[in-house]
Design a protein around this motif. Structure first.
Motif, mmCIF file in Angstrom:
data_model
loop_
_atom_site.group_PDB
_atom_site.id
_atom_site.type_symbol
_atom_site.label_atom_id
_atom_site.label_comp_id
_atom_site.label_asym_id
_atom_site.label_seq_id
_atom_site.Cartn_x
_atom_site.Cartn_y
_atom_site.Cartn_z
ATOM 1 N N ASP A 98 0.630 -1.170 0.045
ATOM 2 C CA ASP A 98 -0.066 -0.035 0.026
ATOM 3 C C ASP A 98 0.929 1.113 -0.013
ATOM 4 N N ASP A 99 0.408 2.265 -0.405
ATOM 5 C CA ASP A 99 1.028 3.607 -0.428
ATOM 6 C C ASP A 99 -0.096 4.603 -0.191
ATOM 7 N N THR A 100 0.402 5.934 0.275
ATOM 8 C CA THR A 100 -0.511 6.869 0.845
ATOM 9 C C THR A 100 0.227 8.146 0.659
ATOM 10 N N THR A 101 -0.395 9.413 0.321
ATOM 11 C CA THR A 101 0.005 10.678 0.226
ATOM 12 C C THR A 101 -0.905 11.608 0.848
ATOM 13 N N LYS A 102 -0.172 12.906 1.430
ATOM 14 C CA LYS A 102 -1.161 13.840 2.106
ATOM 15 C C LYS A 102 -1.428 15.106 1.167
ATOM 16 N N VAL A 103 -2.204 15.620 1.442
ATOM 17 C CA VAL A 103 -2.520 17.032 0.934
ATOM 18 C C VAL A 103 -3.218 17.912 2.043
ATOM 19 N N SER A 104 -2.940 19.267 2.482
ATOM 20 C CA SER A 104 -3.487 19.916 3.313
ATOM 21 C C SER A 104 -4.461 20.992 2.860
ATOM 22 N N VAL A 105 -5.515 21.285 3.346
ATOM 23 C CA VAL A 105 -6.630 22.116 2.853
ATOM 24 C C VAL A 105 -6.564 23.098 3.723
#
Length: 987
Positions: A440-447
């Motif tokens: 699995d893999d993940t990435t993050k974005v801040s709003v």
């Protein structure tokens, strides 16, 4: 071929229009490169006339053009494995005659094998003058596609234009990617899986007034270009379908045929060989009939992302004949182990095998996004994985998975996950996650929100319900506020007015183990520089009901209630009003009900139920007894009992014990009940036959509840027993008659036990008992055992009825067992097992047998049941009685059998029964009956068979025959049945 012919028609029309409309058309050569197919293929047999006519149309159009200056005409035909030499002529008639002479040779239909089109073009270019046009017609891929770049250079060097298909097919090939035969109608759907490697997709639909609409995986319609269209044919083109499943809505007013083709950059060559090949050059395109062959596949260099693990052999209708596993032995070169190829015509097809990939997630756009308060925003991430991963967006503050949309971008590996936020009101972060079996893999974005917004709290949750000892979570859900609001909590206990500040500053209060003192109102306040908001949440802690022991009130009496054995006792006199309280506590509020003698008490003229569940009544003596208060809620229940005693004369309650009670000498106890009520509490006495019984003796005892216990029952225990209950208000009596028997009666329910003569067994008593109980066994009127009953070497006389009697301190009971002793059947006499057949004589078979219980007999004749139940069998023999007999004699303990036979050791011959039957002549023949036509002949004896008019099979009128058996005789060393010997019929 629907796509091929439509394409030929449309391309021919395009060439026609191009040449006709050219104002400066000055052609040096008119060159036609087309198919010949002498190599056993008929791939365009049905279309050759159409191609010829269109070619002539192009020829005439160019020839008649005012600007046309054609020097000569060239015709080249090609096929697999080669091409024909070019025909070069200046004569129009010679060219047309050569064109008409093109024929399709014999061979299987519908075989679209690659052809040597590049070699055909090279032959044409070798005879071409500069500035010429070359027209190419073919329905198959170029087998020699690798020569495409060289052909292009030759054409460019000479300024020659190669029209129709060459620009695309030099390094590509067209393949059928779908087909369907559909019934009349317009609502038929076909699913087509797109691929980024496939371009120039064409849909060919044939039928009456055909229609076609193609939609993408997202539901939008695909832009198409009409290639050819009339009332019976529709051909449309799509540059590329892209990845994912597309839907074609297709149909017509008649039966509809659909063929879908596409062009791919990925080419392969196949070849067969008896020996394991090291390159495609050492193979041939067709296997040797009837011999195992290796199958080799070589991919083009442009197939660098393709991996193969199998090759399919298909029939001409695209049905799979067989699948051959492949092994990559060199780059882009695969070999399948030796197998026998199909005996029918077939095609070779390969499919790409995607490689397994762990997901990699890439954010599309910046890792930090700022939007105006309340504005929408779309977040996207790109995923590369195989097999298809599970995708999700996770909101970091709540940990919740939020709604998303998935787009299949570049299958089988590429996906895009899209999250649409309709209104952004708070700062938050979102994670795009993908996972499959390989990782699995993940990435993050801040709003973030770049506005000034006062706090706002979601007030939808007003109450939190938990059960005592459970954990509780009280959340202050701040939905708006910029900058981030500060949180304060305060608490107000039930029935108080003041909120007490709490030290907790987070947006969640967590209580791991709740107690009653945690219940109350929790107030959350959120504030920032631009405002404040607050919300109250009630914490309800549920717990089961509890009933407190409250004072019971008896009006007009000074005696307080007493408590005995956790039960309150209320004493009253007739006519007094009694108040019974039931103060029940619990959350949720419990449902409280009163019961008396198992029945719920409702509000009546006699009973009243007040607030706080107080029961009120004016009592009489009949109201004496136990009153039960029951409090129930969803968590649990509680029960309290109040005993009401009303002064009155004794009353002996009716018992379930019969008035006449039977006992057996030796029983340990007989219990006679005498349960009396009354106030004051009555005194119980017992008398037998008019004589008062003292308690606590060897023979009698009287319990506290008034029960008389008769001990160690003897014959003298029989008699009438009278119970008397007395108090100051009166007297009551009851009686029982006790009958004492020397042995117990047999019960209706019986346990049956079958024992073999001479065996031993322990007989079980069906009355439950222990070793401390008294157990006595009876047979008939006699005691046969005290304790367990063990029988040894049983005899026939041991059969009978046995009764066990179990006596305990609480009473006695009996059970009955029926014992049967027996033995298996035995034959009483010998009997002959074989009887020689003698017509009408008696045959006797004996199966007379003895057994206990009496056995029964069944008989079989040649395996079929005889309706006979006797143990012996007599029969006066006829021909139908011949055969095998078996008797079976059985009872509960066993089965015996005997086998018998009636056999015919000689011949039984029938003489002269009709006109074509022979007559038997034998001096010593024995008549079997008064009928002179039936004779008995011993085995081996010779008889004379006579036919006055001669035999059908034998010469003369007489033959000698030897008896074999039954009706079979031997004539000249050949056995024959007498019935098969026929005389000639009289003319």
């Amino acid at each position: 071929m629907a796509t091929d012919i439509a394409e030929v028609k449309s391309k021919t029309k395009l060439i026609f229009d191009t040449v006709r409309n050219s104002a400066e058309s000055q052609i040096e050569n008119f060159i036609l490169v087309t198919f010949n197919d002498p190599d056993d293929t008929l791939s365009m047999a049905t279309d050759i006339a159409e191609v010829k006519s269109k070619t002539k149309l192009i020829f005439d159009t160019v020839r008649n053009s005012a600007e046309s200056q054609i020097e000569n005409f060239i015709l080249v035909t090609f096929n697999d494995p080669g091409f024909q030499p070019a025909l070069v002529t200046f004569s129009e008639s010679v060219f047309k005659a050569a064109l008409d002479a093109i024929v399709v040779h014999s061979g299987p239909d519908n075989l679209e094998c690659p052809e040597m089109s590049m070699h055909g073009l090279a032959e044409a270019l070798a005879h071409t003058l500069p500035g010429s046009y070359i027209y190419v017609f073919t329905d198959a891929a170029a087998k020699d596609y690798a020569d495409g770049p060289k052909i292009k250079k030759m054409a460019q060097k000479q300024g020659t234009q190669v029209l129709d298909f060459v620009g695309k097919s030099l390094d590509k090939r067209r393949a059928v990617i779908g087909r369907a035969e559909l019934p009349p109608g317009y609502n038929n759907n076909i699913t087509i899986t797109g691929d980024k490697e496939i371009r120039d997709v064409q849909f060919s639909v044939t039928g009456l007034k055909p229609k076609l609409k193609i939609t993408k995986p997202d539901g939008n319609e695909v832009n198409t270009t009409d290639i050819f269209k009339n009332d019976k044919t529709l051909v449309v083109g799509v540059d590329g379908l892209g990845s994912g499943n597309h839907t074609a809505n297709v149909g017509s007013e008649s039966d509809t045929s659909v063929i879908i083709t596409g062009v791919t950059n990925v080419n392969f060559q196949h070849g067969f060989s008896e020996f394991k090949p090291r390159s495609i050059n050492t193979t041939v395109t067709r296997p040797i009939q009837g011999k195992p062959s290796y199958l080799a596949i070589e991919l083009s260099t442009k197939a660098k992302d393709f991996k193969l693990d199998e090759v399919e052999l298909l029939d001409m209708n695209d049905n799979v004949i067989s699948v051959w596993p492949l092994k990559e032995v060199a780059t882009n070169f695969y070999v399948a182990e030796q197998q026998l190829p199909p005996t029918t015509m077939f095609r070779v097809a390969v499919n790409d095998k995607p490689e397994n990939r762990r997901p990699t997630v890439t954010l599309i756009g910046d890792t930090s996004i700022a939007v105006a308060y309340g504005d929408p925003v779309q977040l996207q991430c790109k995923i590369n994985a195989y097999p298809k991963p599970k995708l999700m967006w996770i909101e970091e503050k709540s940990g919740l998975t939020v709604s998303e949309m998935i787009v299949e971008e570049d299958l089988p590996y590429g996906y895009i996950s899209i999250l649409d936020l309709e209104q952004v009101k708070t700062n938050n972060s979102y994670r795009c996650r993908a996972f499959n079996d390989y990782g699995d893999d993940t990435t993050k974005v801040s709003v973030g929100v770049n506005s000034k917004v006062p706090p706002k709290i979601d007030k939808s949750v007003k109450q939190v319900n938990v059960t005592r000892k459970e954990s509780a979570t009280i959340a202050c859900n701040v939905t708006e506020g910029i900058p981030q609001p500060d949180i304060r909590w305060s608490y107000k206990r039930p029935l108080t007015r003041v909120f007490i500040p709490l030290d907790d500053k987070s947006d969640v209060i967590q209580i791991n183990t709740t107690e009653l003192h945690n219940a109350g109102i929790y107030k959350c306040e959120a504030s920032n520089l631009f405002g404040r908001d607050e919300h109250q949440i009630e914490l309800v802690i549920k717990y089961p009901p509890t009933i407190r022991n409250n004072k019971q009130i008896v009006k007009a009496t000074e005696d307080p209630p007493t408590i005995r054995d956790n039960r309150q006792i209320v004493k009253a006199t007739e006519g007094q009003r009694v108040f019974l309280t039931c103060n029940a506590d619990g959350v949720p509020k419990p449902d409280v009900r009163w019961y008396f003698k198992g029945h719920e008490i409702g509000k009546t003229l006699k009973f009243r139920i007040y607030a706080r569940n107080t029961l009120s009544m004016v009592v009489s003596f009949n109201n004496s007894g136990i009153y039960t208060c029951n409090a129930v809620n969803e968590i649990g229940s509680d029960t309290k009992e109040v005993k009401v005693v009303v002064d009155g004369p004794p009353f002996i309650e009716t018992s379930s014990v019969p008035k006449t009670t039977t006992a057996v000498v030796g029983d340990l106890r007989v219990n006679l009940p005498c349960l009396a009520t009354g106030s004051p509490e009555p005194t119980i006495t017992w008398a037998k036959d008019g004589v008062e019984i003292p308690s606590g003796t060897e023979w009698y005892n009287i319990k506290k509840d008034g029960t008389l216990v008769i001990k160690n029952v003897t014959a003298t225990s029989q008699g009438r027993y009278v119970c008397t209950a007395r108090n100051s208000k009166g007297i009551d009596t009851d009686y029982f008659d006790v009958v004492v028997q020397p042995y117990p009666d047999a019960t209706e329910k019986r346990n049956v036990v079958n024992l073999l003569l001479g065996s031993s067994a322990t007989i079980e008593c069906d009355v439950p008992h222990t070793t401390n109980d008294r157990l006595i066994w009876y047979k008939d009127t006699e005691i046969v055992a005290t304790g367990e009953l063990h029988l040894k070497d049983v005899e026939i006389e041991s059969s009978g009825v046995y009764i066990c009697r179990v006596s305990t301190l609480s009473g006695a009971a009996s059970a009955t067992t029926e014992l049967n002793v027996g033995f298996p059947p035995e034959f009483l006499e010998q009997s002959s097992e074989q009887t020689d057949f003698d017509l009408n004589a008696e045959a006797y078979f004996s199966c007379l047998a003895a057994g206990e219980p009496n056995p029964t007999a069944t008989w079989l004749h040649d395996g079929k049941d005889l309706e006979i139940t006797d143990m012996d069998y007599r029969v006066y023999m006829t021909f139908n009685d011949l055969g095998h007999y078996k008797c079976t004699v059985s009872n509960l303990y066993g089965t015996i059998t005997r086998d018998f036979q009636i056999i015919d050791t000689g011949c039984t011959l029938v003489s002269g029964i009709n006109n074509d039957s022979p007559v038997i002549s034998l001096m010593e023949a024995r008549l079997l009956s008064d009928n002179v036509s039936i004779l008995k002949v011993s085995k081996g004896d010779v008889v004379t068979i006579i036919c006055e008019n001669g035999f059908e099979k034998y010469p003369g009128t007489e033959v000698e025959a030897v008896c074999v058996e039954a009706a079979t005789v031997r004539i000249i060393d050949v056995e024959i049945n007498l019935s098969d010997i026929k005389c000639k019929k009289t003319k």
